[in-house]
Design an enzyme around this catalytic site. Structure first.
Site, short mmCIF file in Angstrom:
data_model
loop_
_atom_site.label_atom_id
_atom_site.label_comp_id
_atom_site.label_asym_id
_atom_site.label_seq_id
_atom_site.Cartn_x
_atom_site.Cartn_y
_atom_site.Cartn_z
N ASP A 130 91.41 -0.37 11.25
CA ASP A 130 90.31 -0.63 10.06
C ASP A 130 90.70 -1.79 9.16
OD1 ASP A 130 88.27 1.52 8.73
OD2 ASP A 130 89.01 0.13 7.44
N ASP A 179 83.19 3.05 15.27
CA ASP A 179 82.89 4.09 14.12
C ASP A 179 82.87 3.11 12.84
OD1 ASP A 179 82.73 6.14 12.56
OD2 ASP A 179 84.71 6.69 12.51
#
Length: 333
Positions: A130, A179
Site C-alpha cells: 500500500d 484491492d
C-alpha cells in the site's frame, strides 16, 4: 435549521451540522452517489480525519454501518458489511487455484483482504503493498477485526507504489489481487488499471497457473458502464480466460463488480469448490458458499450485453474516472 459546511481538506466533503431528531442531536455523513443523487448516514463520532501525503482520509463511527473508512471523499468499506466485498474479492480466486501458496495484494491498507487470504491453510506468504503508511496505521489501530491478520507472521506489509514494488520483486505469485480505490482524476491508482500494467507487470509476476483478480467498480444496472465493463474488456485483451462477477454491498448503495483472469481455464464445479471451502479455510465464511459463488458470475441481460459489447480499453491515453462521490466530515461549530 440543518446546515452543511465545506472543508478544504477533501473534495467538497461535508457533514450536516448537528440537528435534533426525537430529542437527540445527530450528525449526518452525506455522500454524493451521482451528481444528482445523495444519501446520508447518521454518525456517532469522527474517529480520524486528516490529509496524508497521498490522499484525504476519514474514519467515521456510523450508527448503521459501524466504522466506515472514507478516502478522497469515497466510502471504501464499512465494518458491518465489508465481509461481502472482501470475501468476494479473495476467496473465488484462491478456491479456483489448485494450490495457492503466495498472494500479492495491491492496496488493501485496511487489512481486510489480507485477513481473508490468511484464512486459507495453504497460504505461506501474503504481501500487501500500500502506498500510504498513515492509512495502514489508522486501520491497524481502529479496525480490531484485522489486528490478528496484521500480527500474522505470513503477512508482509510493504509501503510502496505497487507498480514499483512488483517490478523490482524477484518473486512470482499464485494470486495477485487488486484491492484498489476506483480511478479518479489525479488519483494514485489510475495506472494500475491500464492494459500496459496488466500486460507488462501483472502477467509476468504470476506463476504458470496464476490468477489475477481485481475490484472493478460499480456493476449495477445504471452504473456498470462507468468502469466495470471497461475493466472487463481491458483484462480480456491480456488474459485468455476472464470471468466477471458481482455482489450487492449495502454500504455502497449499489452492486460491486470483480474480474478474475488467468491463462489457464477455470474449473467452475460447485462440488469441487464446496469441498475446497471445507478443507482449505480456517473458520466459516459469512457470505459465500460454492453454489452462491458461481451464481454471482451470471449477469442480468442488461449488464451481460454491455460486457459482451464493450470496446473500450483502459490505457494511458484513454483513462476513465468515476464520479467523485463522497462527502467527508466537517468539524462541528
Amino acid at each position: 435549521m440543518e446546515q452543511t459546511i465545506e472543508k478544504e481538506i477533501v473534495h467538497s466533503n461535508v457533514i450536516s451540522e448537528n440537528c435534533e431528531e426525537n430529542g437527540e442531536n445527530i450528525q449526518w455523513f452525506e455522500e454524493s452517489l451521482q451528481a444528482d443523487l445523495k444519501w446520508s448516514l447518521a454518525i456517532n463520532s469522527v474517529l480520524y480525519k486528516g490529509t496524508t501525503k497521498f490522499q484525504d482520509v476519514a474514519l467515521l463511527d456510523t450508527k448503521h454501518f459501524g466504522k466506515v473508512l472514507v478516502i478522497d471523499g469515497k466510502m471504501q468499506s464499512a465494518e458491518n458489511d465489508e465481509f461481502i466485498y472482501h470475501e468476494s474479492l479473495i476467496h473465488p480466486a484462491l478456491l479456483l487455484h489448485d494450490n495457492p501458496k503466495t498472494v500479492f495484494i495491491m492496496g488493501g491498507g485496511e487489512g481486510s483482504a489480507a485477513r481473508e487470504a490468511l484464512k486459507h491453510y495453504s497460504i505461506e506468504k501474503v504481501v500487501m503493498s500500500d502506498i500510504d503508511q498513515e492509512v495502514v496505521n489508522i486501520c491497524r489501530k481502529h479496525l480490531t477485526a484485522n489486528q490478528e491478520a496484521f500480527a500474522d507472521s505470513r503477512l508482509y506489509v510493504i509501503i510502496n507504489d505497487t507498480k514499483v514494488e512488483l517490478e523490482k520483486s524477484e518473486w512470482k505469485y499464485d494470486v495477485i489481487v487488486g484491492d484498489l480505490s476506483d480511478p479518479r482524476e489525479g488519483g494514485p491508482c489510475n495506472h494500475l488499471y491500464f492494459k500496459s500494467f496488466y500486460e507488462c507487470v501483472i502477467k509476468p509476476k504470476l506463476n504458470y497457473n496464476g490468477i489475477f483478480v481485481t475490484q472493478a467498480g460499480f456493476a449495477g444496472i445504471l452504473s456498470h458502464k462507468g468502469l466495470f465493463s471497461s475493466i472487463y474488456n481491458t483484462t480480456k485483451q491480456v488474459f485468455k480466460y476472464v470471468i466477471a462477477y458481482t455482489a450487492h454491498v449495502p454500504s455502497f448503495a449499489d452492486t460491486r463488480g470483480w474480474v478474475l483472469a488467468s491463462d489457464q481455464p477455470f474449473k467452475l464445479d460447485a462440488e469441487v469448490l464446496e469441498s475446497r471451502i471445507k478443507e482449505r479455510i480456517n473458520g466459516e465464511l459469512q457470505y459465500l458458499d460454492a453454489a452462491f459463488m458461481l451464481s454471482r458470475t451470471v449477469m442480468n441481460k442488461t449488464v451481460d450485453t454491455s460486457l459482451q459489447n464493450e470496446t473500450n480499453i483502459l490505457t494511458e491515453e484513454n483513462e476513465k474516472f468515476l464520479f467523485e462521490h463522497g462527502l467527508l466530515a466537517a468539524d462541528s461549530v
